[in-house]
Design a protein around this motif. Structure first.
Motif, PDB file in Angstrom:
ATOM      1  N   MET A   1       0.835  -1.198   0.000  1.00  0.00           N
ATOM      2  CA  MET A   1       0.000   0.000   0.000  1.00  0.00           C
ATOM      3  C   MET A   1       0.870   1.249   0.000  1.00  0.00           C
ATOM      4  O   MET A   1       1.934   1.278   0.640  1.00  0.00           O
ATOM      5  N   GLN A   2       0.402   2.251  -0.715  1.00  0.00           N
ATOM      6  CA  GLN A   2       1.055   3.554  -0.738  1.00  0.00           C
ATOM      7  C   GLN A   2      -0.001   4.627  -0.543  1.00  0.00           C
ATOM      8  O   GLN A   2      -1.014   4.646  -1.255  1.00  0.00           O
ATOM      9  N   VAL A   3       0.245   5.501   0.425  1.00  0.00           N
ATOM     10  CA  VAL A   3      -0.691   6.586   0.707  1.00  0.00           C
ATOM     11  C   VAL A   3       0.112   7.864   0.908  1.00  0.00           C
ATOM     12  O   VAL A   3       1.048   7.895   1.705  1.00  0.00           O
TER      13      VAL A   3
ATOM     14  N   GLU B   1      -1.193  18.651  -2.019  1.00  0.00           N
ATOM     15  CA  GLU B   1      -2.126  19.746  -2.316  1.00  0.00           C
ATOM     16  C   GLU B   1      -3.543  19.410  -1.883  1.00  0.00           C
ATOM     17  O   GLU B   1      -4.521  19.701  -2.585  1.00  0.00           O
ATOM     18  N   GLY B   2      -3.654  18.784  -0.724  1.00  0.00           N
ATOM     19  CA  GLY B   2      -4.950  18.482  -0.148  1.00  0.00           C
ATOM     20  C   GLY B   2      -5.629  17.247  -0.704  1.00  0.00           C
ATOM     21  O   GLY B   2      -6.738  16.898  -0.271  1.00  0.00           O
ATOM     22  N   ILE B   3      -5.001  16.548  -1.650  1.00  0.00           N
ATOM     23  CA  ILE B   3      -5.571  15.347  -2.257  1.00  0.00           C
ATOM     24  C   ILE B   3      -4.869  14.116  -1.699  1.00  0.00           C
ATOM     25  O   ILE B   3      -3.636  14.066  -1.661  1.00  0.00           O
ATOM     26  N   ILE B   4      -5.649  13.142  -1.253  1.00  0.00           N
ATOM     27  CA  ILE B   4      -5.077  11.892  -0.759  1.00  0.00           C
ATOM     28  C   ILE B   4      -4.978  10.917  -1.915  1.00  0.00           C
ATOM     29  O   ILE B   4      -5.978  10.622  -2.587  1.00  0.00           O
ATOM     30  N   ASN B   5      -3.772  10.448  -2.177  1.00  0.00           N
ATOM     31  CA  ASN B   5      -3.517   9.459  -3.219  1.00  0.00           C
ATOM     32  C   ASN B   5      -3.359   8.101  -2.541  1.00  0.00           C
ATOM     33  O   ASN B   5      -2.472   7.918  -1.699  1.00  0.00           O
ATOM     34  N   TYR B   6      -4.207   7.162  -2.911  1.00  0.00           N
ATOM     35  CA  TYR B   6      -4.291   5.891  -2.175  1.00  0.00           C
ATOM     36  C   TYR B   6      -4.207   4.736  -3.174  1.00  0.00           C
ATOM     37  O   TYR B   6      -4.978   4.666  -4.126  1.00  0.00           O
ATOM     38  N   GLU B   7      -3.276   3.822  -2.924  1.00  0.00           N
ATOM     39  CA  GLU B   7      -3.131   2.648  -3.788  1.00  0.00           C
ATOM     40  C   GLU B   7      -2.860   1.421  -2.927  1.00  0.00           C
ATOM     41  O   GLU B   7      -2.024   1.448  -2.019  1.00  0.00           O
ATOM     42  N   SER B   8      -3.569   0.342  -3.217  1.00  0.00           N
ATOM     43  CA  SER B   8      -3.418  -0.902  -2.466  1.00  0.00           C
ATOM     44  C   SER B   8      -3.496  -2.082  -3.423  1.00  0.00           C
ATOM     45  O   SER B   8      -4.392  -2.144  -4.273  1.00  0.00           O
ATOM     46  N   ARG B   9      -2.553  -3.007  -3.263  1.00  0.00           N
ATOM     47  CA  ARG B   9      -2.539  -4.228  -4.067  1.00  0.00           C
ATOM     48  C   ARG B   9      -2.325  -5.412  -3.136  1.00  0.00           C
ATOM     49  O   ARG B   9      -1.278  -5.545  -2.518  1.00  0.00           O
TER      50      ARG B   9
ATOM     51  N   LYS C   1      -1.511  -8.950  -1.661  1.00  0.00           N
ATOM     52  CA  LYS C   1      -0.463  -9.924  -1.973  1.00  0.00           C
ATOM     53  C   LYS C   1      -1.089 -11.297  -2.208  1.00  0.00           C
ATOM     54  O   LYS C   1      -1.217 -12.106  -1.292  1.00  0.00           O
ATOM     55  N   ASN C   2      -1.507 -11.528  -3.428  1.00  0.00           N
ATOM     56  CA  ASN C   2      -2.045 -12.832  -3.790  1.00  0.00           C
ATOM     57  C   ASN C   2      -1.713 -13.110  -5.247  1.00  0.00           C
ATOM     58  O   ASN C   2      -1.142 -12.277  -5.947  1.00  0.00           O
ATOM     59  N   GLU C   3      -2.060 -14.304  -5.693  1.00  0.00           N
ATOM     60  CA  GLU C   3      -1.716 -14.711  -7.050  1.00  0.00           C
ATOM     61  C   GLU C   3      -2.738 -14.246  -8.075  1.00  0.00           C
ATOM     62  O   GLU C   3      -2.509 -14.352  -9.278  1.00  0.00           O
ATOM     63  N   ASN C   4      -3.877 -13.759  -7.615  1.00  0.00           N
ATOM     64  CA  ASN C   4      -4.939 -13.329  -8.515  1.00  0.00           C
ATOM     65  C   ASN C   4      -4.952 -11.814  -8.610  1.00  0.00           C
ATOM     66  O   ASN C   4      -5.444 -11.129  -7.715  1.00  0.00           O
ATOM     67  N   ASN C   5      -4.420 -11.281  -9.686  1.00  0.00           N
ATOM     68  CA  ASN C   5      -4.333  -9.832  -9.843  1.00  0.00           C
ATOM     69  C   ASN C   5      -5.679  -9.169 -10.101  1.00  0.00           C
ATOM     70  O   ASN C   5      -5.763  -7.944 -10.161  1.00  0.00           O
ATOM     71  N   GLU C   6      -6.736  -9.977 -10.277  1.00  0.00           N
ATOM     72  CA  GLU C   6      -8.050  -9.419 -10.516  1.00  0.00           C
ATOM     73  C   GLU C   6      -8.833  -9.193  -9.232  1.00  0.00           C
ATOM     74  O   GLU C   6      -9.957  -8.698  -9.269  1.00  0.00           O
ATOM     75  N   ILE C   7      -8.250  -9.559  -8.107  1.00  0.00           N
ATOM     76  CA  ILE C   7      -8.935  -9.419  -6.819  1.00  0.00           C
ATOM     77  C   ILE C   7      -8.056  -8.617  -5.864  1.00  0.00           C
ATOM     78  O   ILE C   7      -6.848  -8.848  -5.761  1.00  0.00           O
ATOM     79  N   GLY C   8      -8.659  -7.663  -5.168  1.00  0.00           N
ATOM     80  CA  GLY C   8      -7.952  -6.955  -4.108  1.00  0.00           C
ATOM     81  C   GLY C   8      -7.082  -5.805  -4.568  1.00  0.00           C
ATOM     82  O   GLY C   8      -6.089  -5.487  -3.906  1.00  0.00           O
ATOM     83  N   GLN C   9      -7.478  -5.147  -5.657  1.00  0.00           N
ATOM     84  CA  GLN C   9      -6.724  -3.999  -6.151  1.00  0.00           C
ATOM     85  C   GLN C   9      -7.573  -2.732  -5.990  1.00  0.00           C
ATOM     86  O   GLN C   9      -8.778  -2.731  -6.266  1.00  0.00           O
ATOM     87  N   PHE C  10      -6.923  -1.657  -5.565  1.00  0.00           N
ATOM     88  CA  PHE C  10      -7.647  -0.398  -5.370  1.00  0.00           C
ATOM     89  C   PHE C  10      -6.692   0.765  -5.603  1.00  0.00           C
ATOM     90  O   PHE C  10      -5.574   0.781  -5.091  1.00  0.00           O
ATOM     91  N   LYS C  11      -7.150   1.742  -6.371  1.00  0.00           N
ATOM     92  CA  LYS C  11      -6.377   2.956  -6.614  1.00  0.00           C
ATOM     93  C   LYS C  11      -7.340   4.118  -6.782  1.00  0.00           C
ATOM     94  O   LYS C  11      -8.268   4.047  -7.596  1.00  0.00           O
ATOM     95  N   ALA C  12      -7.137   5.161  -5.985  1.00  0.00           N
ATOM     96  CA  ALA C  12      -8.061   6.300  -6.021  1.00  0.00           C
ATOM     97  C   ALA C  12      -7.373   7.560  -5.515  1.00  0.00           C
ATOM     98  O   ALA C  12      -6.339   7.500  -4.839  1.00  0.00           O
ATOM     99  N   GLN C  13      -7.979   8.685  -5.848  1.00  0.00           N
ATOM    100  CA  GLN C  13      -7.601   9.985  -5.294  1.00  0.00           C
ATOM    101  C   GLN C  13      -8.858  10.614  -4.712  1.00  0.00           C
ATOM    102  O   GLN C  13      -9.917  10.587  -5.354  1.00  0.00           O
ATOM    103  N   TYR C  14      -8.757  11.176  -3.515  1.00  0.00           N
ATOM    104  CA  TYR C  14      -9.946  11.769  -2.904  1.00  0.00           C
ATOM    105  C   TYR C  14      -9.584  12.965  -2.048  1.00  0.00           C
ATOM    106  O   TYR C  14      -8.419  13.150  -1.658  1.00  0.00           O
ATOM    107  N   LYS C  15     -10.615  13.773  -1.745  1.00  0.00           N
ATOM    108  CA  LYS C  15     -10.420  14.964  -0.929  1.00  0.00           C
ATOM    109  C   LYS C  15     -11.772  15.409  -0.378  1.00  0.00           C
ATOM    110  O   LYS C  15     -12.830  15.062  -0.927  1.00  0.00           O
ATOM    111  N   PRO C  16     -11.774  16.175   0.708  1.00  0.00           N
ATOM    112  CA  PRO C  16     -13.039  16.735   1.212  1.00  0.00           C
ATOM    113  C   PRO C  16     -13.603  17.729   0.213  1.00  0.00           C
ATOM    114  O   PRO C  16     -12.863  18.414  -0.495  1.00  0.00           O
TER     115      PRO C  16
END
Length: 246
Positions: A130-132, A136-144, A146-161
Motif C-alpha cells: 500500500m502507498q498513501v 495539495e490536499g488530495i489523498i492518493n491511495y493505492e493498495s494491491r 499480496k495474492n496470485e490473482n491480480n483481478e482481486i484486491g486492487q484499489f487505486k483512487a484519489q480523494y479529498k473533502p
C-alpha cells in the motif's frame, strides 16, 4: 499513564464492563458506499447474522484510511506496530437487536497487525502492498493485495473533502452508514461481538476519482458502476474491546 476513557457522545448501547484493550487514530478516512439489493447481499453474510438495510436496501462499503497511532492498553506504541495503512470492505448487520459492521476483508500493510487480528479477532485481514500520500490536499491511495490473482484486491483512487464539516442528522442515511459501534464475526457456529467507541463522526462530503477497484469482486460488477455516496473525515480516535461470544 492515565488509561481512563472519557465517554462522550451518543452510543446506542452501553460500553462493556471490561477495560478497552487497543486504541487507534484513523486518518483521512473515506467512506464509499453503493446500494445493493438485499437478496444479493444476503448470500454473502453468515446465516447467524441478519442483514441491516436502510429503506429496503443493503449497502457495500469500501473504506480506505491510514492509522497514525496504534497501541495496546498499558504499553507505548511499539515501533513495528504503531502505524499502518488499511482498506476495508464491509456491510451492515445486526444480531440480538444490536447493529454493527460485518467485514468481508480488511487489507493492511503491517504483517504483525494482520497476523494478530486474524488470530485474536477472527477477522479476514489480508497482507497488501500500500502507498498513501497527500499532495495539495488530495489523498492518493493505492493498495494491491499480496495474492496470485491480480483481478482481486486492487484499489487505486484519489480523494479529498468537498464541503464544510458537518455532523449527520439523526435517522439520516449519513448517520446510518457511518455511526457503527461494534463489529460482528462468526467462527463455526459461534457469533462474537467486538465493541468500538469513538465520538460521533465529523463528516465532509467528498470527491473521489477511482482508477481501479476490485475489492468487492464477490458481487456482480454492475452494482459498483454507479456513483457512490462519499463521506470524508480527517481523523478519528477509537478504542477497541476484546471479542465477546454471544
Amino acid at each position: 499513564m492515565n488509561e481512563e476513557l472519557q465517554i462522550t457522545g451518543h452510543r446506542p448501547f452501553p460500553l462493556p464492563d471490561k477495560p478497552w484493550v487497543m486504541e487507534q487514530i484513523w486518518d483521512d478516512v473515506l467512506f464509499e458506499h453503493w446500494p445493493v439489493p438485499e437478496e444479493i447481499m444476503e448470500k454473502h453474510i453468515p446465516s447467524q447474522l441478519t442483514l441491516d438495510t436502510y429503506n429496503g436496501k443493503a449497502w457495500i462499503g469500501i473504506v480506505p484510511f491510514w492509522i497514525s497511532r496504534m497501541r495496546v492498553r498499558g504499553l507505548p506504541p511499539l515501533p513495528m506496530m504503531k502505524s499502518m495503512n488499511e482498506l476495508n470492505v464491509r456491510t451492515y448487520v445486526e444480531y440480538g437487536g444490536r447493529k454493527g459492521v460485518y467485514f468481508f476483508s480488511l487489507d493492511a500493510d503491517n504483517f504483525l497487525a494482520v497476523t494478530g487480528a486474524r488470530i485474536l479477532y477472527f477477522l479476514p485481514y489480508m497482507n497488501a502492498d500500500m502507498q498513501v500520500y497527500k499532495a495539495e490536499g488530495i489523498i492518493n491511495y493505492e493498495s494491491r493485495r499480496k495474492n496470485e490473482n491480480n483481478e482481486i484486491g486492487q484499489f487505486k483512487a484519489q480523494y479529498k473533502p468537498a464541503s464544510r464539516p458537518f455532523n449527520s442528522q439523526e435517522g439520516s442515511l449519513d448517520e446510518w452508514l457511518t455511526e457503527r459501534y461494534c463489529l460482528w464475526v462468526t467462527k463455526g457456529d459461534n457469533v462474537f461481538r467486538g465493541d468500538i467507541h469513538h465520538t460521533k463522526w465529523q463528516l465532509h462530503k467528498a470527491s473521489c476519482s477511482i482508477h481501479e477497484n476490485t475489492m468487492a469482486s464477490f458481487l456482480p460488477g454492475k452494482y459498483l458502476l454507479g456513483e457512490p455516496i462519499l463521506h470524508y473525515s480527517p481523523q478519528k480516535h477509537a478504542y477497541f474491546w476484546p471479542l465477546t461470544r454471544e
